[in-house]
Motif scaffolding. Structure first.
Motif, PDB file in Angstrom:
ATOM      1  N   ASN A 244       0.814  -1.217   0.000  1.00 21.01           N
ATOM      2  CA  ASN A 244       0.000   0.000   0.000  1.00 21.01           C
ATOM      3  C   ASN A 244       0.848   1.267   0.000  1.00 21.01           C
ATOM      4  O   ASN A 244       0.463   2.279  -0.598  1.00 21.01           O
ATOM      5  CB  ASN A 244      -0.941  -0.016   1.208  1.00 21.01           C
ATOM      6  N   LYS A 245       2.002   1.220   0.655  1.00 28.32           N
ATOM      7  CA  LYS A 245       2.888   2.389   0.652  1.00 28.32           C
ATOM      8  C   LYS A 245       3.399   2.691  -0.756  1.00 28.32           C
ATOM      9  O   LYS A 245       3.449   3.850  -1.177  1.00 28.32           O
ATOM     10  CB  LYS A 245       4.066   2.155   1.601  1.00 28.32           C
ATOM     11  N   VAL A 246       3.766   1.645  -1.491  1.00 26.30           N
ATOM     12  CA  VAL A 246       4.253   1.855  -2.855  1.00 26.30           C
ATOM     13  C   VAL A 246       3.115   2.309  -3.758  1.00 26.30           C
ATOM     14  O   VAL A 246       3.295   3.176  -4.619  1.00 26.30           O
ATOM     15  CB  VAL A 246       4.919   0.574  -3.400  1.00 26.30           C
ATOM     16  N   ARG A 247       1.936   1.762  -3.555  1.00 29.35           N
ATOM     17  CA  ARG A 247       0.782   2.211  -4.340  1.00 29.35           C
ATOM     18  C   ARG A 247       0.515   3.695  -4.106  1.00 29.35           C
ATOM     19  O   ARG A 247       0.202   4.436  -5.044  1.00 29.35           O
ATOM     20  CB  ARG A 247      -0.451   1.386  -3.972  1.00 29.35           C
ATOM     21  N   GLN A 248       0.647   4.128  -2.859  1.00 32.45           N
ATOM     22  CA  GLN A 248       0.439   5.542  -2.553  1.00 32.45           C
ATOM     23  C   GLN A 248       1.506   6.404  -3.216  1.00 32.45           C
ATOM     24  O   GLN A 248       1.212   7.488  -3.737  1.00 32.45           O
ATOM     25  CB  GLN A 248       0.459   5.757  -1.034  1.00 32.45           C
ATOM     26  N   LYS A 249       2.742   5.917  -3.236  1.00 33.82           N
ATOM     27  CA  LYS A 249       3.820   6.646  -3.906  1.00 33.82           C
ATOM     28  C   LYS A 249       3.529   6.776  -5.404  1.00 33.82           C
ATOM     29  O   LYS A 249       3.770   7.826  -6.010  1.00 33.82           O
ATOM     30  CB  LYS A 249       5.151   5.928  -3.692  1.00 33.82           C
ATOM     31  N   MET A 250       3.012   5.721  -5.997  1.00 32.64           N
ATOM     32  CA  MET A 250       2.656   5.766  -7.417  1.00 32.64           C
ATOM     33  C   MET A 250       1.622   6.858  -7.676  1.00 32.64           C
ATOM     34  O   MET A 250       1.746   7.647  -8.626  1.00 32.64           O
ATOM     35  CB  MET A 250       2.106   4.407  -7.867  1.00 32.64           C
ATOM     36  N   ILE A 251       0.613   6.909  -6.822  1.00 32.40           N
ATOM     37  CA  ILE A 251      -0.442   7.914  -6.968  1.00 32.40           C
ATOM     38  C   ILE A 251       0.134   9.319  -6.847  1.00 32.40           C
ATOM     39  O   ILE A 251      -0.200  10.221  -7.629  1.00 32.40           O
ATOM     40  CB  ILE A 251      -1.542   7.688  -5.906  1.00 32.40           C
ATOM     41  N   GLU A 252       1.021   9.500  -5.879  1.00 36.20           N
ATOM     42  CA  GLU A 252       1.608  10.827  -5.662  1.00 36.20           C
ATOM     43  C   GLU A 252       2.429  11.277  -6.865  1.00 36.20           C
ATOM     44  O   GLU A 252       2.345  12.436  -7.288  1.00 36.20           O
ATOM     45  CB  GLU A 252       2.475  10.800  -4.398  1.00 36.20           C
ATOM     46  N   HIS A 253       3.229  10.370  -7.419  1.00 38.21           N
ATOM     47  CA  HIS A 253       4.038  10.724  -8.588  1.00 38.21           C
ATOM     48  C   HIS A 253       3.150  11.078  -9.780  1.00 38.21           C
ATOM     49  O   HIS A 253       3.378  12.092 -10.463  1.00 38.21           O
ATOM     50  CB  HIS A 253       4.959   9.560  -8.970  1.00 38.21           C
ATOM     51  N   ILE A 254       2.145  10.254 -10.025  1.00 40.67           N
ATOM     52  CA  ILE A 254       1.274  10.490 -11.186  1.00 40.67           C
ATOM     53  C   ILE A 254       0.471  11.773 -11.006  1.00 40.67           C
ATOM     54  O   ILE A 254       0.307  12.559 -11.952  1.00 40.67           O
ATOM     55  CB  ILE A 254       0.351   9.275 -11.409  1.00 40.67           C
ATOM     56  N   ASP A 255      -0.020  12.017  -9.793  1.00 37.07           N
ATOM     57  CA  ASP A 255      -0.742  13.266  -9.523  1.00 37.07           C
ATOM     58  C   ASP A 255       0.150  14.479  -9.787  1.00 37.07           C
ATOM     59  O   ASP A 255      -0.280  15.476 -10.384  1.00 37.07           O
ATOM     60  CB  ASP A 255      -1.230  13.294  -8.070  1.00 37.07           C
ATOM     61  N   LEU A 256       1.405  14.390  -9.339  1.00 36.31           N
ATOM     62  CA  LEU A 256       2.340  15.497  -9.544  1.00 36.31           C
ATOM     63  C   LEU A 256       2.579  15.731 -11.028  1.00 36.31           C
ATOM     64  O   LEU A 256       2.524  16.873 -11.507  1.00 36.31           O
ATOM     65  CB  LEU A 256       3.664  15.195  -8.837  1.00 36.31           C
ATOM     66  N   TRP A 257       2.832  14.667 -11.761  1.00 35.02           N
ATOM     67  CA  TRP A 257       3.133  14.807 -13.188  1.00 35.02           C
ATOM     68  C   TRP A 257       1.930  15.335 -13.967  1.00 35.02           C
ATOM     69  O   TRP A 257       2.079  16.143 -14.879  1.00 35.02           O
ATOM     70  CB  TRP A 257       3.609  13.467 -13.751  1.00 35.02           C
ATOM     71  N   LEU A 258       0.741  14.892 -13.586  1.00 37.44           N
ATOM     72  CA  LEU A 258      -0.460  15.397 -14.255  1.00 37.44           C
ATOM     73  C   LEU A 258      -0.668  16.876 -13.954  1.00 37.44           C
ATOM     74  O   LEU A 258      -1.078  17.652 -14.826  1.00 37.44           O
ATOM     75  CB  LEU A 258      -1.686  14.597 -13.817  1.00 37.44           C
ATOM     76  N   SER A 259      -0.361  17.272 -12.723  1.00 37.50           N
ATOM     77  CA  SER A 259      -0.512  18.687 -12.370  1.00 37.50           C
ATOM     78  C   SER A 259       0.479  19.547 -13.145  1.00 37.50           C
ATOM     79  O   SER A 259       0.175  20.684 -13.523  1.00 37.50           O
ATOM     80  CB  SER A 259      -0.315  18.888 -10.865  1.00 37.50           C
ATOM     81  N   GLU A 260       1.672  19.010 -13.394  1.00 34.21           N
ATOM     82  CA  GLU A 260       2.664  19.736 -14.179  1.00 34.21           C
ATOM     83  C   GLU A 260       2.211  19.885 -15.629  1.00 34.21           C
ATOM     84  O   GLU A 260       2.454  20.913 -16.265  1.00 34.21           O
ATOM     85  CB  GLU A 260       4.010  19.009 -14.117  1.00 34.21           C
ATOM     86  N   CYS A 261       1.548  18.853 -16.144  1.00 30.47           N
ATOM     87  CA  CYS A 261       1.020  18.934 -17.512  1.00 30.47           C
ATOM     88  C   CYS A 261      -0.051  20.017 -17.608  1.00 30.47           C
ATOM     89  O   CYS A 261      -0.088  20.790 -18.564  1.00 30.47           O
ATOM     90  CB  CYS A 261       0.423  17.592 -17.931  1.00 30.47           C
ATOM     91  N   LYS A 262      -0.912  20.073 -16.610  1.00 31.28           N
ATOM     92  CA  LYS A 262      -1.967  21.084 -16.601  1.00 31.28           C
ATOM     93  C   LYS A 262      -1.369  22.478 -16.503  1.00 31.28           C
ATOM     94  O   LYS A 262      -1.847  23.428 -17.109  1.00 31.28           O
ATOM     95  CB  LYS A 262      -2.919  20.838 -15.432  1.00 31.28           C
ATOM     96  N   GLY A 263      -0.290  22.575 -15.733  1.00 31.66           N
ATOM     97  CA  GLY A 263       0.327  23.880 -15.534  1.00 31.66           C
ATOM     98  C   GLY A 263       0.975  24.436 -16.778  1.00 31.66           C
ATOM     99  O   GLY A 263       1.107  25.655 -16.931  1.00 31.66           O
ATOM    100  N   THR A 264       1.382  23.547 -17.687  1.00 27.24           N
ATOM    101  CA  THR A 264       2.049  24.005 -18.913  1.00 27.24           C
ATOM    102  C   THR A 264       1.098  24.074 -20.102  1.00 27.24           C
ATOM    103  O   THR A 264       1.493  24.466 -21.192  1.00 27.24           O
ATOM    104  CB  THR A 264       3.216  23.059 -19.276  1.00 27.24           C
ATOM    105  N   GLY A 265      -0.161  23.684 -19.886  1.00 28.65           N
ATOM    106  CA  GLY A 265      -1.127  23.691 -20.980  1.00 28.65           C
ATOM    107  C   GLY A 265      -1.544  25.104 -21.357  1.00 28.65           C
ATOM    108  O   GLY A 265      -1.528  26.026 -20.533  1.00 28.65           O
ATOM    109  N   ARG A 266      -1.911  25.287 -22.614  1.00 24.74           N
ATOM    110  CA  ARG A 266      -2.364  26.596 -23.088  1.00 24.74           C
ATOM    111  C   ARG A 266      -3.865  26.740 -22.905  1.00 24.74           C
ATOM    112  O   ARG A 266      -4.622  25.808 -23.140  1.00 24.74           O
ATOM    113  CB  ARG A 266      -2.022  26.768 -24.572  1.00 24.74           C
ATOM    114  N   SER A 267      -4.271  27.893 -22.486  1.00 28.55           N
ATOM    115  CA  SER A 267      -5.707  28.147 -22.361  1.00 28.55           C
ATOM    116  C   SER A 267      -6.259  28.558 -23.711  1.00 28.55           C
ATOM    117  O   SER A 267      -5.581  29.200 -24.506  1.00 28.55           O
ATOM    118  CB  SER A 267      -5.962  29.253 -21.328  1.00 28.55           C
ATOM    119  N   SER A 268      -7.499  28.194 -23.982  1.00 25.24           N
ATOM    120  CA  SER A 268      -8.097  28.503 -25.281  1.00 25.24           C
ATOM    121  C   SER A 268      -8.662  29.913 -25.290  1.00 25.24           C
ATOM    122  O   SER A 268      -8.916  30.500 -24.257  1.00 25.24           O
ATOM    123  CB  SER A 268      -9.208  27.494 -25.590  1.00 25.24           C
TER     124      SER A 268
END
Length: 232
Positions: free
Chosen positions: A208-232
């Motif tokens: 469960n600890k590793v699963r939580q780490k996976m979630i944290e990494h993916i959440d971070l990377w997705l947030s970075e993608c959103k942060g660099t996205g262009r607004s329409s």
């Protein structure tokens, strides 16, 4: 199985699979008890292969039959041929017998694998490992934002990335029956539980600890993608 090497490969895989898929006690317990009692270890192992590997685990002996691997029809057994095609053309991953303390016969050597590739796929088939490493980066993986997770008992973890680096964290899930795909499948990894229940792992918290780490990494990377996205 008509080819001796195929049969010997099957016998060795039967042992490995117990650790790879989270059922080490299915193999170790009867062998240890038989050793203590002075019983015939070959007979005990044969019973394990028949009852567990073929029975409970459900492996098909045809998986190891080179004549079966030649079959190009698309069916439930097609994945056997697909795996060997990848082995024979891209990655090699020849599981040859080590020189000492091997559960594989010495006949399972490089020649056996190359002969299999030729017999199943024809002349000129050879694993282009250098090209595969160039394309995917080899030890300098041509990618980023990848989470690598491995079960401590999985023999394949030694072919994985086991040291973390920036943008490519790596985690070993350590427990008695943590094997191939424990991060998703839980324990044991086969028979498959689609929910991936970790409660049957000897150390559920480790999973469960590793699963939580996976979630944290993916959440971070997705947030970075959103942060660099262009607004329409």
């Amino acid at each position: 199985l008509e080819i001796d090497g195929d049969f010997l490969y099957f016998l060795a895989d039967a042992a490995v699979i117990a650790f790879q898929y989270g059922n080490p006690d299915a193999l170790c317990t009867p062998l240890v008890e038989a050793k203590k009692a002075g019983e015939d270890l070959v007979a005990v192992y044969a019973k394990y292969v028949k009852d567990f590997y073929v029975g409970t685990f459900g492996v098909s002996v045809e998986t190891y039959n080179q004549n079966h691997l030649k079959n190009t029809a698309v069916n439930e057994g097609s994945s056997d041929r697909l795996w060997w095609f990848q082995v024979c053309t891209e990655v090699a991953y020849f599981q040859v017998a080590p020189s000492n303390d091997s559960v594989r016969s010495s006949k399972i050597n490089t020649k056996y694998h190359l002969d299999l590739c030729k017999n199943v796929f024809g002349e000129g088939i050879y694993p282009e490992v250098d090209m595969t490493n160039i394309y995917y980066g080899g030890t300098k993986i041509a990618g980023s934002k990848i989470v690598f997770t491995n079960g401590s008992q999985d023999p394949w973890r030694h072919a994985s990335k086991q040291t973390s680096s920036p943008d490519m964290p790596s985690y070993i899930i350590t427990c008695h029956n943590c094997g191939h795909g424990t991060d998703m499948r839980g324990c044991p990894q086969s028979p498959l539980s689609i929910e991936g229940n970790a409660e049957n792992c000897s150390a559920p918290d480790a999973v469960n600890k590793v699963r939580q780490k996976m979630i944290e990494h993916i959440d971070l990377w997705l947030s970075e993608c959103k942060g660099t996205g262009r607004s329409s």
